[in-house]
Design a protein around this motif. Structure first.
Motif, PDB file in Angstrom:
ATOM      1  N   UNK A 213      -2.033   7.327   4.535  1.00  0.00           N
ATOM      2  CA  UNK A 213      -2.377   6.258   3.598  1.00  0.00           C
ATOM      3  C   UNK A 213      -3.618   6.835   2.905  1.00  0.00           C
ATOM      4  N   UNK A 214      -3.558   7.058   1.430  1.00  0.00           N
ATOM      5  CA  UNK A 214      -4.676   7.901   0.894  1.00  0.00           C
ATOM      6  C   UNK A 214      -5.547   6.732   0.217  1.00  0.00           C
ATOM      7  N   UNK A 215      -5.538   5.397   0.502  1.00  0.00           N
ATOM      8  CA  UNK A 215      -6.504   4.410  -0.084  1.00  0.00           C
ATOM      9  C   UNK A 215      -6.199   4.245  -1.473  1.00  0.00           C
ATOM     10  N   UNK A 216      -5.644   5.033  -2.273  1.00  0.00           N
ATOM     11  CA  UNK A 216      -5.262   4.705  -3.746  1.00  0.00           C
ATOM     12  C   UNK A 216      -4.042   4.878  -4.116  1.00  0.00           C
ATOM     13  N   UNK A 217      -3.251   4.153  -4.734  1.00  0.00           N
ATOM     14  CA  UNK A 217      -1.840   4.497  -5.019  1.00  0.00           C
ATOM     15  C   UNK A 217      -1.783   6.006  -6.072  1.00  0.00           C
TER      16      UNK A 217
ATOM     17  N   UNK B 255      -1.512  10.854  -4.437  1.00  0.00           N
ATOM     18  CA  UNK B 255      -0.302  11.436  -3.783  1.00  0.00           C
ATOM     19  C   UNK B 255      -0.433  12.778  -3.171  1.00  0.00           C
TER      20      UNK B 255
ATOM     21  N   UNK C 283       1.039  -1.240  -0.154  1.00  0.00           N
ATOM     22  CA  UNK C 283      -0.034  -0.021  -0.042  1.00  0.00           C
ATOM     23  C   UNK C 283       1.054   1.349  -0.002  1.00  0.00           C
ATOM     24  N   UNK C 284       0.578   2.249  -0.773  1.00  0.00           N
ATOM     25  CA  UNK C 284       1.315   3.306  -0.841  1.00  0.00           C
ATOM     26  C   UNK C 284       0.880   4.410   0.343  1.00  0.00           C
ATOM     27  N   UNK C 285       1.899   4.673   1.150  1.00  0.00           N
ATOM     28  CA  UNK C 285       1.805   5.873   2.109  1.00  0.00           C
ATOM     29  C   UNK C 285       2.818   6.053   3.111  1.00  0.00           C
ATOM     30  N   UNK C 286       2.776   6.833   3.948  1.00  0.00           N
ATOM     31  CA  UNK C 286       4.018   7.193   4.899  1.00  0.00           C
ATOM     32  C   UNK C 286       3.719   6.932   6.306  1.00  0.00           C
ATOM     33  N   UNK C 287       4.915   6.477   7.011  1.00  0.00           N
ATOM     34  CA  UNK C 287       4.828   6.627   8.533  1.00  0.00           C
ATOM     35  C   UNK C 287       5.712   7.765   8.983  1.00  0.00           C
TER      36      UNK C 287
ATOM     37  N   UNK D 205       0.557   8.515  10.348  1.00  0.00           N
ATOM     38  CA  UNK D 205       0.330   7.698   9.184  1.00  0.00           C
ATOM     39  C   UNK D 205      -0.566   8.152   8.106  1.00  0.00           C
TER      40      UNK D 205
END
Lengths: 56, 268
Positions: free
Chosen positions: B97-101, B104, B80-84, B95
């Protein structure tokens, strides 16, 4: 409600949660050198980015 | 995310940057060289760590079906695309994460929203002054691309002794509202910001919630179409009051020009 223009997923419980220590991760970097994430950040804060791919 | 552009800003705020994908080392090496990447691109080629962290994207088919994209076998194993965001003790503090790659944020947005710092990468800014309130609005970046998410940040400086109303609000009063003029394909998400505080007016039985002092709000703007160069027009409507008097209700207009970019070298 207008139609969704992109799907949404609730990420609260997907992956490490807010308030938890980020697990230990050791992986090779682009030079092939093993990087222990927590050791490499030392006393610094960190941004850990997960992305799809550098290829597509 | 154009992270490399913001790397110096992360460093200046003592934030180490790491990126993890299922790519092989050779792929990452040529990518890093081509794009001048100055932070570790970690290779999790068998997706072992991605799986162990619970971040394997097992909804790829569903997402691809939504966008009408065919899933190749070698696409399985992506995260999954996102950041910590981690604090100095390694604890996860945010955290994203936007639910869709496809959707952005920018590195500048993550620096500001996860680490509370503004860096050198900045978008357009506009200011307006109305009765009792000064407003400053800005965007993360000066450009957008297909499925970019930019944050519209709106700072209110409310004069001492005055407040503006939040919701819920009794009939006949003007609550703070921040609106963005529609643009084809632009999706405006829910406003984030401080909760308004209870306020009781002398001689009035009605209950109010209000903002006072400095209040910073942010709205996520997601550009789902290539709408060309455009102007984000935000309006801030409010009424400033003291404990005894109200100033005239006001709508302030702020214009933030954005250019569209078509080509992005890399999602990271």
């Amino acid at each position: 409600m207008p139609p969704a223009l992109f799907p949404t997923i609730d990420f609260t419980d997907i992956g490490p949660r807010v308030g938890e220590r980020f697990p230990d991760v050791a992986l090779p970097d682009q030079r092939g050198e093993l990087v222990d994430l927590h050791a490499a950040r030392g006393e610094r804060r960190a941004l850990v980015v997960f992305y799809r791919s550098a290829r597509w | 995310m154009e992270l490399q552009r913001s790397l110096a800003d992360f460093a200046a705020n003592d934030v180490a940057v790491f990126a993890i994908s299922y790519d092989g080392i050779d792929v990452l090496a040529s990518f890093a060289e081509k794009h001048g990447i100055g932070f570790p691109l970690l290779s999790d080629e068998d997706s072992h760590a991605i799986r162990a962290l619970g971040l394997l994207n097992d909804r790829l088919e569903e997402l691809h079906a939504f966008y009408g994209v065919t899933t190749r076998d070698d696409m399985h194993g992506v995260a999954h695309a996102g950041t910590f965001a981690l604090d100095a003790q390694g604890i996860v503090t945010d955290k994203r994460f936007l639910g869709s790659y496809r959707v952005r944020e920018t590195g500048a947005a993550v620096l500001e929203r996860s680490f509370g710092a503004r860096g050198s990468v900045r978008g357009p800014e506009a200011r307006a002054q109305g009765p009792g309130v000064a407003v400053r609005a800005y965007l993360d970046e000066a450009h957008y691309r297909f499925f970019q998410r930019l944050w519209l940040t709106v700072d209110l400086q409310i004069e001492t002794g005055l407040h503006v109303y939040g919701r819920p609000i009794p009939d006949g009063y003007v609550p703070l509202s921040i609106d963005v003029e529609p643009v084809d394909g632009l999706v405006v998400g829910d406003r984030e910001g401080p909760a308004p505080q209870p306020f009781r007016m002398d001689r009035l039985d009605e209950a109010f919630v209000v903002y006072s002092g400095t209040a910073t709000f942010a709205l996520p703007l997601t550009f789902t179409k290539r709408a060309g160069d455009l102007v984000v027009r935000a309006s801030v409507r409010y009424q400033a009051c003291s404990a005894t008097d109200c100033l005239i209700p006001t709508t302030l207009q702020l214009e933030l020009p954005l250019s569209q970019i078509n080509h992005v070298d890399a999602e990271i």
